[in-house]
Enzyme design. Structure first.
Site, PDB file in Angstrom:
ATOM      1  N   TYR A 155      15.595  88.268   9.260  1.00 24.49           N
ATOM      2  CA  TYR A 155      16.146  87.544  10.399  1.00 24.49           C
ATOM      3  C   TYR A 155      15.402  86.220  10.586  1.00 24.49           C
ATOM      4  CZ  TYR A 155      18.349  91.989  11.824  1.00 24.49           C
ATOM      5  OH  TYR A 155      19.087  93.149  11.887  1.00 24.49           O
ATOM      6  N   SER A 156      15.979  85.336  11.406  1.00 23.81           N
ATOM      7  CA  SER A 156      15.330  84.043  11.622  1.00 23.81           C
ATOM      8  C   SER A 156      13.902  84.220  12.118  1.00 23.81           C
ATOM      9  CB  SER A 156      16.126  83.207  12.634  1.00 23.81           C
ATOM     10  OG  SER A 156      17.395  82.891  12.129  1.00 23.81           O
ATOM     11  N   GLU A 157      13.706  85.144  13.068  1.00 21.55           N
ATOM     12  CA  GLU A 157      12.355  85.473  13.519  1.00 21.55           C
ATOM     13  C   GLU A 157      12.247  86.930  13.911  1.00 21.55           C
ATOM     14  OE1 GLU A 157      12.096  81.017  14.142  1.00 21.55           O
ATOM     15  OE2 GLU A 157      13.556  82.493  14.836  1.00 21.55           O
ATOM     16  N   THR A 158      11.007  87.417  13.829  1.00 22.76           N
ATOM     17  CA  THR A 158      10.626  88.718  14.366  1.00 22.76           C
ATOM     18  C   THR A 158       9.457  88.493  15.316  1.00 22.76           C
ATOM     19  OG1 THR A 158      11.372  89.919  12.403  1.00 22.76           O
ATOM     20  CG2 THR A 158       9.757  91.024  13.795  1.00 22.76           C
ATOM     21  N   HIS A 163      14.916  82.962  20.979  1.00 25.80           N
ATOM     22  CA  HIS A 163      15.803  84.126  20.912  1.00 25.80           C
ATOM     23  C   HIS A 163      15.005  85.413  20.723  1.00 25.80           C
ATOM     24  CE1 HIS A 163      15.589  84.154  16.453  1.00 25.80           C
ATOM     25  NE2 HIS A 163      16.153  85.338  16.520  1.00 25.80           N
TER      26      HIS A 163
END
Length: 276
Positions: free
Chosen positions: A43-46, A73
Site C-alpha cells: 500500500y502507499s503507506e502503513t 490517510h
C-alpha cells in the site's frame, strides 16, 4: 508474526479511497522490519503505532520503499482502528513531523490537525522540470492558482490545471519525476483542478514511495488548504471538499477545514476495515 490491519481511508466503501496498513503495537519492530512489512503489503503507506500511555501514540509511516515523516490517510486509518478497539475520542499521534492531534467521533470519522504549515514559491527552472516529467506544458496550468511548494507535515508541489481533461490524462516519466521529487524533498505532487470555490479534484503521483499514484492523500490535502489560504483563495474559516481517486476507479472524499486564528489545517474522513 506482525499483525497488520488493513483499511481503506477517506471512504466508507471498501472498494474506494486509499488503502493503508495499520500495526497497533510496533514496539518490538526494527526499522528494517517496518519497511519490509510495508513493502510486502504494497500500500502507499502503513502506519506503525507504539503506545505511549493513555491515548497517546508514537506513529511512524512507511511506504514500500521509504519512511515518510507524515501520512494523512494512514493517520485517519490508524485513528479509526484505535477507536474501534478503545472507543471514539481524542488521540495524540507523535510523528516525525511533530504532534498531530486526531479526534474520532461516534460515527468513526476522524479529523487530524496538521502541524503548522508553510508555503514557498517555485522557481522557473524547477517548474519546467516538473512539467517536463509530467509531459505537461505551461499552457495546461490554471494561471489563477500558481505553482507552490506546500508543507503541512510532508512537502508537496501544488500544480493546478485549467481543465478536468488534463487532470484525467495522467501519464508521466516515473524515474524522471522521482529524481526531481527526491532532489526537492517532495512526497507527492498535488495536481489540482478547481470545480468551484470550495470543491476541487486532485491527483497525487508518488513515485518516490514506489507507487505510481496515491488514491487519497491527506497530507497533501492539508498542504493544499494552507496553499489556498496563503494565496487568499480561501477564507479564514473555509471548508473545502476534495475529490480524489475517481480516475483510478477508487473514489475518495477529503474534507479540509481552515479556522481563523489557527495556522494549522484540519483534514477529515472516514475509514473502513478491509476483511478480504
Amino acid at each position: 508474526m506482525t499483525t497488520v490491519l488493513r483499511y481503506a481511508a477517506f471512504t466508507t466503501d471498501p472498494s474506494g479511497g486509499n488503502k493503508a496498513g495499520v500495526v497497533l503495537d510496533a514496539t518490538e519492530l526494527t526499522d528494517d522490519r517496518m519497511l519490509a512489512v510495508a513493502a510486502e503489503l504494497g500500500y502507499s503507506e502503513t502506519a506503525f503505532l507504539t503506545p505511549l500511555g493513555g491515548r497517546d501514540y508514537r506513529v511512524r509511516y512507511f511506504a514500500p520503499t521509504m519512511e515518510v515523516p507524515f501520512c494523512g490517510h494512514a493517520t485517519i486509518a490508524a485513528a479509526v482502528a484505535v477507536a474501534e478497539q478503545t472507543g471514539p475520542g481524542d488521540l495524540v499521534f507523535e510523528t516525525k513531523a511533530g504532534t498531530v492531534p486526531v479526534a474520532v467521533d461516534e460515527e468513526l470519522r476522524a479529523t487530524l490537525t496538521s502541524v503548522e504549515p508553510h508555503v514557498q514559491e517555485v522557481d522557473q527552472a524547477d517548474l519546467q522540470e516538473a512539467l517536463a516529467a509530467l509531459d505537461w506544458s505551461a499552457a495546461d496550468l490554471d494561471q489563477s492558482l500558481p505553482p507552490r511548494f506546500a508543507y503541512a507535515g510532508a512537502r508537496h508541489l501544488v500544480l493546478a490545471t485549467a481543465t478536468r481533461e488534463r487532470l484525467a490524462d495522467l501519464s508521466y516519466d516515473f524515474d524522471r519525476l522521482a529524481t526531481f521529487m527526491t532532489a526537492h524533498d517532495l512526497i507527492t505532487l498535488q495536481l489540482v483542478w478547481r470545480e468551484s470555490a470550495a470543491v476541487f479534484h486532485v491527483r497525487d503521483p508518488f513515485p518516490v514511495g514506489g507507487v505510481v499514484e496515491d488514491p487519497a492523500t491527506g497530507a497533501a490535502a492539508a498542504a493544499f488548504g494552507a496553499y489556498l489560504r496563503e494565496l487568499g483563495q480561501a477564507g479564514p474559516d473555509a471548508r473545502l471538499t476534495l475529490h480524489q481517486g475517481e480516475d483510478l476507479g477508487s473514489p475518495g472524499l477529503l474534507h479540509v477545514e481552515l479556522r481563523s486564528g489557527d495556522p494549522r489545517v484540519r483534514v477529515s474522513g472516514a475509514a473502513v476495515r478491509l476483511t478480504d
